[in-house]
Scaffold this motif. Structure first.
Motif, short mmCIF file in Angstrom:
data_model
loop_
_atom_site.label_atom_id
_atom_site.label_comp_id
_atom_site.label_asym_id
_atom_site.label_seq_id
_atom_site.Cartn_x
_atom_site.Cartn_y
_atom_site.Cartn_z
N UNK A 91 0.86 -1.18 0.00
CA UNK A 91 0.00 0.00 0.00
C UNK A 91 0.89 1.22 0.00
N UNK A 92 1.06 1.88 -1.14
CA UNK A 92 2.01 2.99 -1.21
C UNK A 92 1.55 4.16 -0.36
N UNK A 93 2.51 4.92 0.15
CA UNK A 93 2.21 6.10 0.94
C UNK A 93 1.67 7.20 0.04
N UNK A 94 0.88 8.12 0.58
CA UNK A 94 0.29 9.17 -0.24
C UNK A 94 1.32 10.03 -0.96
N UNK A 95 2.37 10.44 -0.24
CA UNK A 95 3.37 11.29 -0.85
C UNK A 95 4.11 10.58 -1.96
N UNK A 96 4.38 9.29 -1.77
CA UNK A 96 5.12 8.55 -2.78
C UNK A 96 4.29 8.36 -4.03
N UNK A 97 2.97 8.31 -3.89
CA UNK A 97 2.10 8.10 -5.04
C UNK A 97 1.51 9.39 -5.57
N UNK A 98 1.87 10.51 -4.97
CA UNK A 98 1.22 11.77 -5.33
C UNK A 98 1.64 12.24 -6.71
N UNK A 99 2.87 11.96 -7.11
CA UNK A 99 3.37 12.44 -8.39
C UNK A 99 4.04 11.30 -9.11
N UNK A 100 3.80 11.21 -10.38
CA UNK A 100 4.45 10.18 -11.18
C UNK A 100 5.86 10.61 -11.51
N UNK A 101 6.76 9.63 -11.68
CA UNK A 101 8.15 9.95 -11.97
C UNK A 101 8.27 10.47 -13.38
N UNK A 102 9.00 11.56 -13.60
CA UNK A 102 9.20 12.05 -14.95
C UNK A 102 10.12 11.14 -15.72
N UNK A 103 10.19 11.36 -17.01
CA UNK A 103 10.97 10.47 -17.87
C UNK A 103 12.46 10.56 -17.58
N UNK A 104 12.88 11.70 -17.01
CA UNK A 104 14.32 11.87 -16.76
C UNK A 104 14.70 11.50 -15.33
N UNK A 105 13.86 10.75 -14.65
CA UNK A 105 14.18 10.34 -13.28
C UNK A 105 15.48 9.56 -13.24
N UNK A 106 16.37 9.89 -12.31
CA UNK A 106 17.69 9.26 -12.29
C UNK A 106 17.67 7.80 -11.89
N UNK A 107 16.61 7.33 -11.23
CA UNK A 107 16.60 5.93 -10.83
C UNK A 107 15.37 5.62 -9.99
N UNK A 108 15.22 4.39 -9.60
CA UNK A 108 14.09 3.95 -8.81
C UNK A 108 14.55 3.41 -7.48
N UNK A 109 13.73 3.61 -6.48
CA UNK A 109 13.96 3.04 -5.16
C UNK A 109 13.01 1.86 -4.99
N UNK A 110 13.54 0.77 -4.52
CA UNK A 110 12.73 -0.45 -4.42
C UNK A 110 12.81 -0.99 -3.00
N UNK A 111 11.67 -1.49 -2.51
CA UNK A 111 11.69 -2.25 -1.27
C UNK A 111 10.58 -3.30 -1.33
N UNK A 112 10.83 -4.40 -0.70
CA UNK A 112 9.95 -5.55 -0.79
C UNK A 112 9.05 -5.67 0.43
N UNK A 113 7.82 -6.09 0.18
CA UNK A 113 6.87 -6.34 1.25
C UNK A 113 6.89 -7.82 1.57
N UNK A 114 7.48 -8.18 2.70
CA UNK A 114 7.64 -9.57 3.08
C UNK A 114 6.78 -9.86 4.31
N UNK A 115 6.85 -11.07 4.77
CA UNK A 115 6.05 -11.46 5.94
C UNK A 115 6.55 -10.79 7.21
N UNK A 116 7.76 -10.21 7.16
CA UNK A 116 8.30 -9.49 8.33
C UNK A 116 8.10 -7.99 8.21
#
Length: 376
Positions: free
Chosen positions: A35-60
């Motif tokens: 369930x993404x946070x509001x701020x993280x989903x508020x704006x889409x990444x532009x085409x020139x975004x330098x990179x992506x941040x990733x994190x996994x939703x696990x059982x912990x």
């Protein structure tokens, strides 16, 4: 089942409260969803975004951001073009300095190894350990040049998003050379303590144990680290020191430095007892001091700054860390060659003896040639 969240660097603003907006990891019917946070989903990444941040939703719950925000995202306010050019000039100057340092060290270390190998009277267990120690410095300097060549030779490529086999191999070789360097320093300290405990009895039975420690322990450690990164954190070029898996490399280095510090204290105590001993002859006192002087200088020198920086996160004090580990650290190999070889009285005496023998041989050959010409 595991869900993954991808957020753009540009989509994560700097929070005013000092805390990051975190998504909630919710359970739905035995499966996990993000369930993404509001701020993280508020704006889409532009085409020139330098990179992506990733994190996994696990059982912990949510895993740490990968790569971390401070290394992947531009959270700080961008400075002026003058500031950017000044920082660029600073790093270029630093690169020139450590390139000169490593080049000087490599030349001095190769010459020192050649001296130890050429003169038979210098062949002993102590100098054999020195040669391995010199070789670890050579590997470290070579690894720095290889890493710079692979990661930074092409300015059009963003090394933060690079993830090739070549760059991962370069970082792996660099980590192995750093580990080997610290563990051969540990071997030098252990060998010194062994000599003092055995009263200068040179026992070759320890040599293979020293070799296994100096080259084998780093190889096993790096192997575990590589398998861990491949299995759990295989992104980028594996040069993100804020990853939790970085401790697979960092912990053995800190252990080696800590043990070396204990050896330093113990050797100092033993020397103080032996030198104050009234039954010890003047010759033995000089022998103790000559043998330990260089190592006692090297043990604290090569560990103090690393321990200080190890108390802080990797992204704190970057400029000071780079200066100590790259610029000053690049001349450590030269200092080692100077103390263990060029300023060694035994080495100097052997060079003078062989130089005198060579001069007398040349004079004799010239005299024989002149005599032959005269008699002819």
């Amino acid at each position: 089942m595991r869900s993954t969240e991808l957020s753009s660097c540009w989509a994560v603003p700097r929070p005013s409260s000092g805390t990051e907006p975190r998504p909630r990891c919710c359970s739905h019917g035995g499966s996990l969803a993000a369930a993404p946070a509001p701020l993280a989903a508020a704006a889409a990444a532009p085409a020139h975004a330098p990179g992506l941040i990733q994190r996994n939703c696990t059982e912990w719950g949510w895993s740490p951001p990968s790569p971390p925000y401070h290394s992947a995202c531009q959270l700080e306010t961008l400075g002026s073009s003058n500031d950017t050019e000044a920082k660029r000039g600073h790093f270029v100057t630093m690169k020139v300095l450590y390139t000169c340092g490593y080049s000087t060290s490599l030349a001095a270390l190769l010459l020192a190894i050649g001296i130890f190998c050429c003169f038979r009277k210098l062949h002993c267990t102590r100098n054999s350990i020195h040669i391995h120690f010199f070789t670890s410095f050579i590997l470290r300097g070579t690894a720095v040049f290889i890493k710079d060549r692979v990661l930074f030779s092409d300015e059009s490529i963003d090394h933060c998003t690079m993830s090739t086999v070549t760059c991962k191999a370069a970082i792996t070789f660099f980590q192995y050379s750093v580990l080997a360097n610290f563990y051969w320093l540990l071997v030098e300290g252990l060998y010194l303590q062994t000599l003092l405990l055995l009263t200068f009895t040179c026992d070759r039975s320890y040599t293979w144990g020293y070799i296994l420690m100096g080259w084998g322990v780093p190889m096993v450690t790096v192997g575990v680290w590589v398998l861990t990164r491949l299995q759990y954190d295989n992104h980028g070029c594996w040069d993100d020191y804020s990853s939790v898996y970085w401790w697979v490399i960092k912990a053995p280095i800190l252990l080696a430095i800590f043990v070396n510090f204990l050896i330093f204290l113990n050797v100092t105590r033993m020397l103080a007892q032996k030198i104050r001993c009234p039954d010890l002859s003047r010759t033995h006192k000089q022998q103790y001091m000559r043998l330990t002087k260089s190592t006692l200088l090297l043990i604290p020198l090569f560990g103090v700054h690393y321990v200080v920086f190890a108390l802080f996160p990797e992204h704190v004090g970057v400029d000071a860390r780079l200066y100590f580990e790259l610029v000053l650290g690049s001349y450590q190999g030269f200092l080692v060659a100077l103390l263990y070889c060029f300023l060694n009285g035994e080495v100097q005496a052997e060079i003078r003896r062989n130089w005198g023998t060579w001069q007398r041989s040349m004079e004799s050959n010239v005299f024989n040639l002149a005599t032959q010409d005269f008699t002819a």
